[in-house]
Design a protein around this motif. Sequence first.
Motif, short mmCIF file in Angstrom:
data_model
loop_
_atom_site.label_atom_id
_atom_site.label_comp_id
_atom_site.label_asym_id
_atom_site.label_seq_id
_atom_site.Cartn_x
_atom_site.Cartn_y
_atom_site.Cartn_z
N LYS A 21 81.78 31.81 -33.67
CA LYS A 21 81.61 30.39 -33.34
C LYS A 21 82.86 29.84 -32.65
CE LYS A 21 81.72 26.98 -36.50
NZ LYS A 21 81.34 26.18 -37.66
N VAL A 22 84.03 30.33 -33.07
CA VAL A 22 85.30 29.86 -32.51
C VAL A 22 86.07 31.07 -31.99
CG1 VAL A 22 87.49 28.72 -33.01
CG2 VAL A 22 85.39 27.92 -34.13
N ILE A 23 86.49 30.98 -30.73
CA ILE A 23 87.34 32.03 -30.16
C ILE A 23 88.67 31.39 -29.79
CG2 ILE A 23 87.64 33.68 -28.29
CD1 ILE A 23 84.63 34.11 -28.30
N VAL A 24 89.72 31.93 -30.41
CA VAL A 24 91.08 31.46 -30.17
C VAL A 24 91.76 32.48 -29.26
CG1 VAL A 24 93.32 30.93 -31.21
CG2 VAL A 24 91.20 30.33 -32.43
N VAL A 25 92.25 32.01 -28.13
CA VAL A 25 93.03 32.84 -27.22
C VAL A 25 94.49 32.43 -27.38
CG1 VAL A 25 93.50 33.47 -24.81
CG2 VAL A 25 91.14 33.10 -25.58
N GLU A 26 95.32 33.42 -27.70
CA GLU A 26 96.76 33.18 -27.79
C GLU A 26 97.44 33.84 -26.60
OE1 GLU A 26 100.75 34.26 -30.38
OE2 GLU A 26 98.88 35.31 -30.82
N TYR A 27 98.30 33.09 -25.95
CA TYR A 27 99.23 33.66 -24.97
C TYR A 27 100.55 33.80 -25.70
CZ TYR A 27 96.08 33.17 -21.02
OH TYR A 27 95.03 33.31 -20.15
N GLY A 28 101.04 35.05 -25.81
CA GLY A 28 102.23 35.29 -26.61
C GLY A 28 103.18 36.29 -25.99
N ASP A 29 104.32 36.41 -26.64
CA ASP A 29 105.45 37.23 -26.21
C ASP A 29 105.98 37.94 -27.45
OD1 ASP A 29 108.38 37.68 -26.02
OD2 ASP A 29 108.28 36.64 -24.11
N TYR A 30 106.11 39.25 -27.39
CA TYR A 30 106.49 40.03 -28.57
C TYR A 30 107.90 39.78 -29.07
CZ TYR A 30 102.14 42.56 -28.27
OH TYR A 30 100.81 42.88 -28.27
N GLU A 31 108.74 39.17 -28.26
CA GLU A 31 110.10 38.91 -28.69
C GLU A 31 110.32 37.44 -29.05
OE1 GLU A 31 114.52 40.52 -27.37
OE2 GLU A 31 112.88 40.65 -25.94
N CYS A 32 109.31 36.62 -28.91
CA CYS A 32 109.40 35.19 -29.20
C CYS A 32 109.30 34.97 -30.71
CB CYS A 32 108.26 34.46 -28.49
SG CYS A 32 107.99 32.77 -29.03
N PRO A 33 110.33 34.36 -31.34
CA PRO A 33 110.28 34.14 -32.78
C PRO A 33 109.13 33.21 -33.21
CG PRO A 33 112.26 33.16 -31.84
CD PRO A 33 111.58 33.92 -30.75
N HIS A 34 108.77 32.26 -32.36
CA HIS A 34 107.65 31.36 -32.68
C HIS A 34 106.33 32.12 -32.68
CE1 HIS A 34 110.42 28.02 -32.45
NE2 HIS A 34 110.79 28.42 -31.25
N CYS A 35 106.22 33.11 -31.80
CA CYS A 35 105.02 33.95 -31.75
C CYS A 35 104.92 34.82 -33.00
CB CYS A 35 105.00 34.82 -30.50
SG CYS A 35 104.83 33.89 -28.96
N ALA A 36 106.05 35.32 -33.47
CA ALA A 36 106.05 36.14 -34.69
C ALA A 36 105.57 35.30 -35.87
CB ALA A 36 107.43 36.72 -34.96
N HIS A 37 106.03 34.07 -35.95
CA HIS A 37 105.58 33.19 -37.02
C HIS A 37 104.08 32.90 -36.88
CE1 HIS A 37 105.51 30.01 -40.00
NE2 HIS A 37 104.93 29.25 -39.10
N ALA A 38 103.67 32.58 -35.66
CA ALA A 38 102.25 32.28 -35.41
C ALA A 38 101.37 33.49 -35.71
CB ALA A 38 102.06 31.84 -33.96
N HIS A 39 101.90 34.68 -35.47
CA HIS A 39 101.14 35.91 -35.71
C HIS A 39 100.63 35.97 -37.15
CE1 HIS A 39 100.02 40.11 -35.57
NE2 HIS A 39 100.76 40.32 -36.64
N GLN A 40 101.49 35.67 -38.09
CA GLN A 40 101.08 35.72 -39.50
C GLN A 40 100.03 34.65 -39.80
OE1 GLN A 40 101.82 38.18 -41.73
NE2 GLN A 40 100.19 37.15 -42.82
#
Length: 173
Positions: A21-40
């Motif tokens: 029903k919901v598809i979330v697309v994330e644009y991310g960077d493996y070295e970005c600390p905010h992306c690491a937090h968002a990953h969890q």
Amino acid sequence: MSKLKTAVNEEDHIQGSSDAKVIVVEYGDYECPHCAHAHQVLKNIVDYFKGQVALVFRNFLLTEVHPMAYPAAIAAEAAAKQGKFWEMNNGLFEHQDDLSEDLFIQLAEQLGLNVQQFQEDLDQSGELEGKIDADFEGGVRSGVNGTPSFYVNGEKFDGGAEDLFDMLRESSE
């Protein structure tokens, strides 16, 4: 509000059902600390909304400030060729402070990949670079200007991963 210019397609890495029903697309960077937090948080979203939310990860690498992001993305795409994108994605974010070719090989071994093939894919990465560059280009066209950036059912979501979780929880009640 920005719209996703490149629709979710067979080239994408999708965790969950593409019929969700919901598809979330994330644009991310493996070295970005905010992306690491968002990953969890995103892992928690997929678990919490079993079958109702699917997650797509696309590369939007900020290589000027994150020099290991591109090699990490190549490693994730090489793992994808052996059906282990999400497992490598998890490992890269969980070991973000240790990104190196040694880590990529160690993760490949832990994931049970054919390490020789993985190494060859890393060394001859033209096809993989094309995927990464296409992700980035689609992000630029969609209005991405930082990481992580989220799109929910094709619409830009202005907020962090926790805000996204809260919004999804509220809309499901």
